[in-house]
Scaffold this motif. Structure first.
Motif, PDB file in Angstrom:
ATOM      1  N   GLY A   1      44.221  37.210  39.405  1.00 22.03           N
ATOM      2  CA  GLY A   1      44.935  37.245  40.941  1.00 22.03           C
ATOM      3  C   GLY A   1      44.157  38.432  41.416  1.00 22.03           C
ATOM      4  O   GLY A   1      43.043  38.297  42.741  1.00 22.03           O
ATOM      5  N   PHE A   2      44.082  38.702  41.002  1.00 27.51           N
ATOM      6  CA  PHE A   2      43.446  40.964  40.586  1.00 27.51           C
ATOM      7  C   PHE A   2      41.861  39.738  41.081  1.00 27.51           C
ATOM      8  O   PHE A   2      41.296  40.902  41.325  1.00 27.51           O
ATOM      9  CB  PHE A   2      43.199  41.451  39.998  1.00 27.51           C
ATOM     10  CG  PHE A   2      42.572  42.920  39.629  1.00 27.51           C
ATOM     11  CD1 PHE A   2      43.065  43.959  40.475  1.00 27.51           C
ATOM     12  CD2 PHE A   2      41.683  43.344  38.487  1.00 27.51           C
ATOM     13  CE1 PHE A   2      42.521  44.988  41.000  1.00 27.51           C
ATOM     14  CE2 PHE A   2      41.106  44.656  39.433  1.00 27.51           C
ATOM     15  CZ  PHE A   2      42.276  45.351  40.554  1.00 27.51           C
ATOM     16  N   ILE A   3      40.861  39.537  40.010  1.00 29.56           N
ATOM     17  CA  ILE A   3      39.874  39.232  39.749  1.00 29.56           C
ATOM     18  C   ILE A   3      39.223  38.566  40.404  1.00 29.56           C
ATOM     19  O   ILE A   3      37.986  38.532  41.211  1.00 29.56           O
ATOM     20  CB  ILE A   3      39.457  38.193  37.572  1.00 29.56           C
ATOM     21  CG1 ILE A   3      40.084  39.147  36.907  1.00 29.56           C
ATOM     22  CG2 ILE A   3      37.978  37.579  38.132  1.00 29.56           C
ATOM     23  CD1 ILE A   3      40.005  38.412  35.670  1.00 29.56           C
ATOM     24  N   MET A   4      40.860  37.068  40.820  1.00 33.62           N
ATOM     25  CA  MET A   4      40.245  36.350  42.220  1.00 33.62           C
ATOM     26  C   MET A   4      40.118  36.827  43.828  1.00 33.62           C
ATOM     27  O   MET A   4      39.392  37.216  44.209  1.00 33.62           O
ATOM     28  CB  MET A   4      41.343  35.076  41.826  1.00 33.62           C
ATOM     29  CG  MET A   4      41.118  34.771  41.199  1.00 33.62           C
ATOM     30  SD  MET A   4      42.565  32.649  41.454  1.00 33.62           S
ATOM     31  CE  MET A   4      42.010  31.878  40.735  1.00 33.62           C
ATOM     32  N   PHE A   5      40.550  38.360  44.275  1.00 27.39           N
ATOM     33  CA  PHE A   5      40.774  38.804  45.021  1.00 27.39           C
ATOM     34  C   PHE A   5      39.065  39.619  44.614  1.00 27.39           C
ATOM     35  O   PHE A   5      38.093  40.051  46.406  1.00 27.39           O
ATOM     36  CB  PHE A   5      41.776  40.320  44.916  1.00 27.39           C
ATOM     37  CG  PHE A   5      41.938  41.222  45.597  1.00 27.39           C
ATOM     38  CD1 PHE A   5      41.611  40.848  47.460  1.00 27.39           C
ATOM     39  CD2 PHE A   5      41.236  42.872  45.979  1.00 27.39           C
ATOM     40  CE1 PHE A   5      41.570  41.701  48.213  1.00 27.39           C
ATOM     41  CE2 PHE A   5      41.173  43.347  46.777  1.00 27.39           C
ATOM     42  CZ  PHE A   5      41.310  42.997  47.983  1.00 27.39           C
ATOM     43  N   TRP A   6      38.790  40.146  43.459  1.00 25.81           N
ATOM     44  CA  TRP A   6      37.358  41.225  43.195  1.00 25.81           C
ATOM     45  C   TRP A   6      35.909  39.886  44.191  1.00 25.81           C
ATOM     46  O   TRP A   6      35.637  40.770  44.291  1.00 25.81           O
ATOM     47  CB  TRP A   6      37.520  41.859  43.294  1.00 25.81           C
ATOM     48  CG  TRP A   6      38.726  43.075  42.955  1.00 25.81           C
ATOM     49  CD1 TRP A   6      39.606  43.267  42.370  1.00 25.81           C
ATOM     50  CD2 TRP A   6      37.906  44.066  43.620  1.00 25.81           C
ATOM     51  NE1 TRP A   6      40.147  44.572  43.068  1.00 25.81           N
ATOM     52  CE2 TRP A   6      39.431  44.948  44.042  1.00 25.81           C
ATOM     53  CE3 TRP A   6      36.588  44.837  44.819  1.00 25.81           C
ATOM     54  CZ2 TRP A   6      39.081  46.431  44.946  1.00 25.81           C
ATOM     55  CZ3 TRP A   6      36.831  45.862  45.779  1.00 25.81           C
ATOM     56  CH2 TRP A   6      38.609  46.585  45.509  1.00 25.81           C
ATOM     57  N   MET A   7      36.648  38.689  43.590  1.00 31.03           N
ATOM     58  CA  MET A   7      35.429  37.947  43.360  1.00 31.03           C
ATOM     59  C   MET A   7      35.363  37.702  44.876  1.00 31.03           C
ATOM     60  O   MET A   7      33.900  37.564  45.087  1.00 31.03           O
ATOM     61  CB  MET A   7      35.207  36.602  42.132  1.00 31.03           C
ATOM     62  CG  MET A   7      35.844  36.524  41.141  1.00 31.03           C
ATOM     63  SD  MET A   7      35.868  35.412  40.417  1.00 31.03           S
ATOM     64  CE  MET A   7      34.747  33.960  40.625  1.00 31.03           C
ATOM     65  N   ALA A   8      36.235  37.525  45.867  1.00 30.26           N
ATOM     66  CA  ALA A   8      36.103  37.610  46.937  1.00 30.26           C
ATOM     67  C   ALA A   8      35.591  38.507  47.991  1.00 30.26           C
ATOM     68  O   ALA A   8      34.673  37.897  49.107  1.00 30.26           O
ATOM     69  CB  ALA A   8      37.432  37.000  47.679  1.00 30.26           C
ATOM     70  N   VAL A   9      35.937  39.393  46.655  1.00 36.03           N
ATOM     71  CA  VAL A   9      35.693  40.964  48.496  1.00 36.03           C
ATOM     72  C   VAL A   9      33.805  40.861  47.404  1.00 36.03           C
ATOM     73  O   VAL A   9      33.064  41.206  48.668  1.00 36.03           O
ATOM     74  CB  VAL A   9      35.942  41.824  47.511  1.00 36.03           C
ATOM     75  CG1 VAL A   9      34.828  43.364  47.871  1.00 36.03           C
ATOM     76  CG2 VAL A   9      37.754  42.520  47.681  1.00 36.03           C
ATOM     77  N   GLY A  10      33.434  40.368  46.322  1.00 36.67           N
ATOM     78  CA  GLY A  10      31.790  40.215  45.984  1.00 36.67           C
ATOM     79  C   GLY A  10      31.062  39.167  46.947  1.00 36.67           C
ATOM     80  O   GLY A  10      30.111  39.938  47.808  1.00 36.67           O
ATOM     81  N   MET A  11      31.800  38.597  47.611  1.00 41.02           N
ATOM     82  CA  MET A  11      31.073  37.100  48.313  1.00 41.02           C
ATOM     83  C   MET A  11      31.334  37.451  49.543  1.00 41.02           C
ATOM     84  O   MET A  11      29.881  37.305  50.127  1.00 41.02           O
ATOM     85  CB  MET A  11      32.226  35.974  47.811  1.00 41.02           C
ATOM     86  CG  MET A  11      32.249  35.139  46.750  1.00 41.02           C
ATOM     87  SD  MET A  11      33.250  33.577  46.941  1.00 41.02           S
ATOM     88  CE  MET A  11      33.081  32.990  44.938  1.00 41.02           C
ATOM     89  N   LEU A  12      32.126  38.628  49.922  1.00 44.38           N
ATOM     90  CA  LEU A  12      32.176  39.175  51.466  1.00 44.38           C
ATOM     91  C   LEU A  12      30.989  39.626  51.945  1.00 44.38           C
ATOM     92  O   LEU A  12      30.330  40.027  52.690  1.00 44.38           O
ATOM     93  CB  LEU A  12      33.571  39.477  52.189  1.00 44.38           C
ATOM     94  CG  LEU A  12      34.552  38.546  52.408  1.00 44.38           C
ATOM     95  CD1 LEU A  12      35.452  38.807  52.526  1.00 44.38           C
ATOM     96  CD2 LEU A  12      34.034  37.455  53.721  1.00 44.38           C
TER      97      LEU A  12
END
Length: 54
Positions: free
Chosen positions: A11-22
């Motif tokens: 969950g932590f990894i997915m959250f920061w991946m989404a932040v990076g995509m944004l």
């Protein structure tokens, strides 16, 4: 509960991946985005592998 820890890590990894995509949406130059991604991958690997002595 190792399973819960793994789910939290994912969950932590997915959250920061989404932040990076944004974040990449707002970078006008693709070359700069690729350089940033490569730099963060190297830093992340360095920190994750335990080679960092901070």
């Amino acid at each position: 509960m190792p399973d819960r820890d793994f789910k939290q890590l994912l969950g932590f990894i997915m959250f920061w991946m989404a932040v990076g995509m944004l974040f990449m949406v707002f970078i006008p130059n693709n070359f700069v985005g690729v350089l940033l991604a490569a730099a963060f991958l190297l830093i992340g690997y360095y920190l994750f592998s335990g080679k960092c002595r901070w």
